[in-house]
Design a protein around this motif. Structure first.
Motif, short mmCIF file in Angstrom:
data_model
loop_
_atom_site.label_atom_id
_atom_site.label_comp_id
_atom_site.label_asym_id
_atom_site.label_seq_id
_atom_site.Cartn_x
_atom_site.Cartn_y
_atom_site.Cartn_z
N ILE A 526 0.85 -1.19 0.00
CA ILE A 526 0.00 0.00 0.00
C ILE A 526 0.89 1.24 0.00
N ALA A 527 0.82 2.01 -1.07
CA ALA A 527 1.65 3.21 -1.20
C ALA A 527 0.95 4.37 -0.48
N ALA A 528 1.39 4.63 0.75
CA ALA A 528 0.78 5.71 1.54
C ALA A 528 1.89 6.49 2.23
N GLU A 529 1.96 7.75 1.91
CA GLU A 529 2.97 8.61 2.51
C GLU A 529 2.46 9.31 3.76
N THR A 530 1.14 9.43 3.87
CA THR A 530 0.54 10.12 5.01
C THR A 530 -0.57 9.25 5.61
N PRO A 531 -0.94 9.50 6.86
CA PRO A 531 -2.07 8.77 7.44
C PRO A 531 -3.34 8.93 6.62
N ALA A 532 -3.56 10.11 6.06
CA ALA A 532 -4.76 10.34 5.26
C ALA A 532 -4.80 9.42 4.05
N GLU A 533 -3.66 9.23 3.40
CA GLU A 533 -3.60 8.33 2.25
C GLU A 533 -3.84 6.89 2.68
N ALA A 534 -3.32 6.51 3.84
CA ALA A 534 -3.53 5.15 4.33
C ALA A 534 -5.00 4.90 4.65
N VAL A 535 -5.62 5.86 5.32
CA VAL A 535 -7.02 5.71 5.72
C VAL A 535 -7.93 5.59 4.51
N ALA A 536 -7.54 6.19 3.40
CA ALA A 536 -8.37 6.16 2.20
C ALA A 536 -8.32 4.81 1.50
N ASP A 537 -7.35 3.96 1.85
CA ASP A 537 -7.20 2.67 1.17
C ASP A 537 -8.22 1.66 1.71
N GLU A 538 -8.89 0.95 0.80
CA GLU A 538 -9.92 -0.01 1.21
C GLU A 538 -9.36 -1.14 2.07
N ARG A 539 -8.10 -1.54 1.82
CA ARG A 539 -7.51 -2.63 2.60
C ARG A 539 -7.27 -2.21 4.04
N VAL A 540 -6.93 -0.95 4.25
CA VAL A 540 -6.76 -0.45 5.61
C VAL A 540 -8.10 -0.45 6.34
N ARG A 541 -9.13 0.04 5.68
CA ARG A 541 -10.44 0.10 6.31
C ARG A 541 -11.00 -1.30 6.57
N ALA A 542 -10.69 -2.24 5.67
CA ALA A 542 -11.13 -3.62 5.88
C ALA A 542 -10.47 -4.22 7.11
N GLU A 543 -9.19 -3.92 7.32
CA GLU A 543 -8.47 -4.43 8.49
C GLU A 543 -9.02 -3.81 9.77
N VAL A 544 -9.35 -2.55 9.72
CA VAL A 544 -9.93 -1.90 10.90
C VAL A 544 -11.30 -2.49 11.20
#
Length: 602
Positions: A526-544
Motif C-alpha cells: 500500500i503506497a501511503a505517505e501520510t495517514p490520510a492516504e492510508a485511511v483512504a485505502d480499502e484494505r486499511v479500512r477492511a483491516e480496521v
C-alpha cells in the motif's frame, strides 16, 4: 553509615561498596557509581554556590539522559528537592508547573532555553537558568549559565569543599520532600504530588524484600533502560530510585521513539513497559509472521505464536495445552522464541514489569510462552508508584496482584479503590482542597479507580471513576477495557476513544498506530505517505473493520461498539490528545472531535 531513610545514604553506599560498577550509560559516555557520586557532588556544590538552600526546589527540563538523574541527585545532596517537568509541555503549561513548584533554579536542555526565556518573567521565584549543550559559539543570555562550566568549576574545588556538600545533605530526613511529581492532567490542571524520601524508601525496601524472597540473582550491575519520561513516577521509581537502591546500570534513551533500536543494544535484564508497549511489540511480531512472503516461514511463525499462547495460558491456570503443543514448545523455543527475544533485545530479561492497567490474557500468555514472565503491578503517583504486585510464584492474569505488605485496600460502596499505608503522599502542593478530596478523615486515599478484590486479595481494575460512561439505559461502562480490546486487535491501530454518555449505543474514534502503520502498509504494497492516504485505502479500512469485529467479540453486548470512524490524523503528545505517558486526554478528544462523534449518531 547511619541510615536516615533517605536516598542519600544509598548513593554513598553505592560509591563506597560498588565503586567500579557501571551506573549510567548515555551514548558513548559511561559513569561508575564512584564517578556518579563525584559528579553529583560537583553539581550539588554548584547549586550551593548559586544560593540553593535546604528545601528549595530545582526544576529539571531535560530528556532522559545521565545529566537528568545526576542533577536530580546533586540537588538532593545539596539538601534541596526536585521536580522534573514533562519535556513536551507547552509554554503556558510549563509556566504553571514551574510557578506552582516555585523552582529557584531550572536546569534545561538547550532546545528548551527559548521556552524558559519566554516565561521567565512569570516566575518570580526563579533565580537562575542553567542550560546544557549550548553551542560553544553562542553567548548565553543574561541570567543564564552553562551547566558544563558551573559543574567543572565546582569539580575543581570539590576536594577542598566536599564537607560543604556533606553538611548540606546531613539535615535531610525521611519526612522531607524527595520530589514533586505533577499528574499528567487527563482531567484538569496538573497537581503537584508530594513524594517523600520515606515513602520512596518504603517502596524500594519492599521491592528488595520481594527480590530476596524470589529466586532472582543479585541485581548488582544488571542493566535497565530509561525511555519513558522521568517526570512520570513509574519511570522515576524504576530507572532512577530503584536503580540506586538495587545498584543497577541504566542505559538512557533520549527519544522514546528510538526504543526499538535501543533495546537490542542495551539488552536489559530488567524492563518496564506500560501495557501498550507489550501489546504493540506482540502485535508487531504477529503482524510480521502473518506478512512473511515465504509460505513455510509464515506457517512456522504463526504456529510458534499459537503454541506460545497455548502453553502460556496453561501457566496461568488456563486449559492444558495439547500433547502436540507440549512436544513442539521446547523445539520452538530453540528455533524461534530465543531468536525473537534476541532480535527485539529482550533475550536477557530476567524481571519484566507492566503497570497502570492489566494486560490482556492473550498478550500475557504469549510473553510467558516465549519465556518472558511479566509481573503486573498497580499504583499511582500519589501512592509512590506501587500499591499492588503480582506474586512471582502465584501470578493471576487479569489482575494487578495483591497489596504490598503494610498496605490496606478496600472497595468503597461505589466501587472505588481506597488505600492506606506508609507509601501514601501527604498531599498535593499548594492545593489543600484537592488533598482533602484525595485523603479522607480516616486516612484512606481515594484512587479514582474502580476495581474488585477477589477472595484471595487479588485486585482487578475495571475503570476510572471519572471516565465511566453512563449510557441511555443507565448502565455504567468502563471505556478503557473496550479501547484496549479494539486497539489490541490489530497492529495497525493506535489510540482509540470510545464514547456513549447518555446514548443508546457506543461509538469509537479510531486512529492508526503512529509507529507501526507505515510498516503495515508497506508489507501489503500500500503506497501511503501520510495517514490520510492510508485511511483512504480499502484494505486499511477492511483491516480496521476486522479488528473492531474481533474486539467486539470479546465484549458484552452493552460494551460493543456499534459504529466507528477512522481518523486521518495521528494522536500524539504534542497534538494534545495524549498525555506524556500516552494516556488519553478524554475531555480534549471529546471536545475536539465533537462533530465526528455526532455524525456517528446521525
Amino acid at each position: 553509615m547511619r541510615d536516615r531513610g533517605t536516598l542519600l545514604e544509598l548513593i554513598d553506599r553505592n560509591a563506597e561498596e560498588y565503586p567500579g560498577v557501571l551506573a549510567t550509560v548515555d551514548g558513548d559516555r559511561r559513569l561508575t557509581w564512584a564517578q556518579y557520586r563525584e559528579r553529583a557532588r560537583a553539581i550539588a556544590l554548584a547549586l550551593l554556590d548559586l544560593g540553593v538552600r535546604h528545601g528549595e526546589l530545582v526544576g529539571l527540563h531535560l530528556v532522559n539522559r545521565a545529566e537528568h538523574v545526576l542533577a536530580d541527585a546533586g540537588a538532593l545532596l545539596a539538601g534541596a528537592t526536585t521536580s522534573s517537568y514533562y519535556y513536551t509541555l507547552a509554554p503556558d503549561q510549563l509556566a504553571y508547573v514551574a510557578g506552582d513548584s516555585a523552582a529557584v533554579v531550572a536546569v534545561v536542555d538547550a532546545e528548551k532555553l527559548d521556552q524558559w526565556l519566554e516565561i521567565r518573567d512569570e516566575l518570580p521565584a526563579l533565580r537562575h537558568l542553567v542550560v546544557l549543550d549550548l553551542p560553544a559559539d553562542q553567548q548565553p543570555p543574561a541570567g543564564v549559565s552553562r551547566f558544563e562550566e558551573l559543574v567543572e568549576k565546582a569539580a575543581a574545588q570539590l576536594a577542598d569543599r566536599v564537607g560543604e556538600v556533606v553538611e548540606a545533605g546531613a539535615s535531610t530526613t525521611r519526612d522531607d520532600t524527595l520530589t514533586i511529581v505533577y499528574t499528567s492532567g487527563t482531567t484538569g490542571p496538573p497537581k503537584g504530588t508530594v513524594v517523600t524520601h520515606g515513602g520512596a524508601r518504603w517502596v524500594m525496601d519492599d521491592v528488595r524484600r520481594q527480590l530476596e524472597e524470589s529466586s532472582w540473582e543479585s541485581p548488582v550491575g544488571k542493566v535497565a533502560l530509561s525511555y519513558l519520561p522521568l517526570a512520570h513516577m513509574a519511570e522515576r521509581m524504576f530507572s532512577h530510585y530503584l536503580a540506586i537502591g538495587q545498584v543497577i546500570t541504566v542505559h538512557y534513551v533520549r527519544d522514546p521513539k528510538l526504543l526499538p533500536e535501543a533495546l537490542p543494544v542495551a539488552r536489559p535484564h530488567v524492563f518496564l513497559g506500560v501495557p501498550r508497549i507489550w501489546e504493540k511489540i506482540y502485535g508487531t511480531i504477529a503482524e510480521r509472521a502473518a506478512a512473511e512472503p515465504k509460505a513455510a516461514r509464515r506457517a512456522l511463525g504463526q504456529l510458534a505464536i499459537r503454541v506460545a499462547v497455548s502453553v502460556g495460558r496453561a501457566t496461568f491456570g488456563g486449559p492444558a495445552p495439547s500433547l502436540v503443543d507440549r512436544l513442539l514448545h521446547p523445539l520452538l523455543h530453540r528455533l524461534v522464541y530465543r531468536r525473537i527475544a534476541a532480535v527485539i533485545g529482550l533475550d536477557r530479561v530476567e524481571y519484566a514489569v507492566s503497570g497502570a492497567a492489566p494486560l490482556s490474557a492473550e498478550v500475557l500468555a504469549f510473553w510467558s510462552g516465549i519465556g518472558i514472565d511479566i509481573y503486573e503491578a498497580y499504583g499511582m503517583t500519589e501512592t509512590t508508584c506501587v500499591l499492588t504486585t503480582n506474586p512471582a510464584d502465584a501470578p493471576r492474569p487479569g489482575t494487578v496482584g495483591k497489596a504490598l505488605p503494610g498496605v490496606e485496600l478496600r472497595i468503597a460502596p461505589d466501587g472505588e479503590i481506597l488505600a492506606r499505608g506508609p507509601n501514601m503522599t501527604p498531599g498535593y502542593l499548594n492545593n489543600p482542597a484537592a488533598t482533602a478530596e484525595l485523603i479522607d478523615r480516616d486516612g484512606w486515599l481515594h484512587t479514582g479507580d474502580i476495581g474488585e478484590l477477589d477472595a484471595d486479595g487479588y485486585l482487578r481494575l475495571t475503570g476510572r471513576k471519572k471516565e465511566l460512561i453512563i449510557n441511555a439505559a443507565g448502565k455504567n461502562i468502563s471505556p478503557a477495557n473496550i479501547e484496549q480490546a479494539l486497539s489490541g486487535a490489530s497492529a495497525l491501530l493506535g489510540p482509540v476513544c470510545v464514547y456513549g454518555d447518555g446514548k443508546p449505543y457506543l461509538v469509537a474514534l479510531l486512529t492508526l498506530d503512529p509507529l507501526g502503520w507505515r510498516e503495515w502498509c508497506a508489507a501489503r504494497g500500500i503506497a501511503a505517505e501520510t495517514p490520510a492516504e492510508a485511511v483512504a485505502d480499502e484494505r486499511v479500512r477492511a483491516e480496521v473493520d476486522r479488528a473492531v469485529t474481533e474486539g467486539n467479540a470479546g465484549l458484552s453486548r452493552v460494551e460493543q461498539v456499534k459504529r466507528w470512524t477512522l481518523l486521518d490524523r495521528l494522536w500524539d503528545v504534542p497534538t494534545g490528545e495524549l498525555t506524556p505517558t500516552l494516556k488519553l486526554k478524554r475531555p480534549v478528544v471529546n471536545e475536539r472531535y465533537r462533530d465526528e462523534i455526532e455524525r456517528l449518531y446521525a
